[in-house]
Design an enzyme around this catalytic site. Structure first.
Site, PDB file in Angstrom:
ATOM      1  CB  CYS A  17      -0.964  -0.004   1.175  1.00 38.92           C
ATOM      2  SG  CYS A  17      -0.332   0.688   2.693  1.00 38.92           S
ATOM      3  CD  GLU A  18      -0.836   5.497  -3.451  1.00 37.05           C
ATOM      4  OE1 GLU A  18      -0.167   5.225  -4.463  1.00 37.05           O
ATOM      5  OE2 GLU A  18      -1.782   6.305  -3.444  1.00 37.05           O
ATOM      6  CG  HIS A  19      -2.302   5.358   1.887  1.00 35.24           C
ATOM      7  ND1 HIS A  19      -3.457   4.675   1.598  1.00 35.24           N
ATOM      8  CD2 HIS A  19      -2.273   6.421   1.049  1.00 35.24           C
ATOM      9  CE1 HIS A  19      -4.111   5.304   0.629  1.00 35.24           C
ATOM     10  NE2 HIS A  19      -3.407   6.355   0.279  1.00 35.24           N
ATOM     11  CG  HIS A  20       0.103   2.575   6.219  1.00 37.46           C
ATOM     12  ND1 HIS A  20      -1.121   2.454   5.587  1.00 37.46           N
ATOM     13  CD2 HIS A  20      -0.082   3.414   7.262  1.00 37.46           C
ATOM     14  CE1 HIS A  20      -2.013   3.181   6.239  1.00 37.46           C
ATOM     15  NE2 HIS A  20      -1.415   3.784   7.248  1.00 37.46           N
TER      16      HIS A  20
ATOM     17  CD  GLN B  55      -8.415  -4.586  -2.592  1.00 35.66           C
ATOM     18  OE1 GLN B  55      -8.036  -4.538  -1.432  1.00 35.66           O
ATOM     19  NE2 GLN B  55      -9.440  -5.335  -2.975  1.00 35.66           N
TER      20      GLN B  55
ATOM     21  CG  HIS C 128      -5.370  -3.754   2.595  1.00 35.54           C
ATOM     22  ND1 HIS C 128      -4.847  -2.810   1.749  1.00 35.54           N
ATOM     23  CD2 HIS C 128      -6.358  -4.378   1.900  1.00 35.54           C
ATOM     24  CE1 HIS C 128      -5.491  -2.840   0.593  1.00 35.54           C
ATOM     25  NE2 HIS C 128      -6.423  -3.789   0.661  1.00 35.54           N
TER      26      HIS C 128
ATOM     27  CB  CYS D 225      -1.598  -0.664   6.501  1.00 36.60           C
ATOM     28  SG  CYS D 225      -2.918  -0.541   5.293  1.00 36.60           S
TER      29      CYS D 225
END
Ligand SMILES: [Zn+2]
Length: 193
Positions: free
Chosen positions: A83-86, A124, A152, A154
């Site tokens: 995931c690009e956030h975490h 996703q 996920h 995260c």
């Protein structure tokens, strides 16, 4: 990217990961960690190698003319993304279907397309849409559908800690806008809505 460029990037990543270890309160000089920055740098380069790959070229490399106009499905494609956030993993299964319009592609190419987009920093939703668009643009089928089910890390390792929650996304074009066609696909992949 050339091998030399890759090597240069690896050295810089290595340097930064050594710094990260220190910032986390570790001693990057202790034996168990000596090669960790190098290993992490290599792992991250592998897990993001999709940036250097062309998914449309992969589909085109095995494109054939064929009159078949029924649904083609490749289900249960395992994938691993981040995931690009975490920058934590999310992984699961992708199911891809399309209805050819004069052109088909080699069946093994569909999992490879999933892989190229998964080996990038993702959400996703975008992963789902990018796979769909790549197939739509390259094969120009009567319709394409992509369903992804994923866990996920995260969500599971931090924050809300919902251990077994599964996130489902789907996107489709053309013939799959018809709900009966979508249902046929969902039946064939073993998911009833
Ligand atoms: Zn995340």
């Amino acid at each position: 990217m050339t091998e030399i460029e890759k090597e240069e990037v690896r050295l810089r990543l290595q340097h930064h990961y050594s710094e990260v270890l220190s910032l986390l309160g570790e001693n990057p000089e202790r034996e168990g960690l000596l090669k960790t920055p190098l290993r992490v740098a290599k792992a991250m380069q592998f897990l993001t190698k999709g940036y250097n790959e062309d998914p449309e070229a992969i589909l085109r490399s095995a494109m054939f003319e064929e009159d078949y106009q029924q649904m083609v499905i490749v289900k249960d494609i395992d994938f691993f993304s981040m995931c690009e956030h975490h920058m934590l993993p999310f992984f699961g299964k992708a199911h891809v279907g399309y209805i050819p319009n004069r052109h088909i592609t080699g069946l093994s190419k569909l999992p490879r397309v999933v892989d190229v987009f998964a080996r990038r920093l993702q959400v996703q939703e975008r992963l789902t849409t990018q796979i769909k668009e790549c197939i739509q643009k390259t094969l120009d089928p009567l319709g394409v559908i992509v369903v992804i089910e994923a866990q996920h890390m995260c969500m599971q390792m931090r924050g809300v800690e919902k251990q077994n929650s599964l996130t489902t996304t789907s996107d489709f074009t053309g013939a799959f806008e018809e709900s009966t066609t979508r249902e046929e696909f969902l039946n064939l992949i073993g998911r009833r809505r």
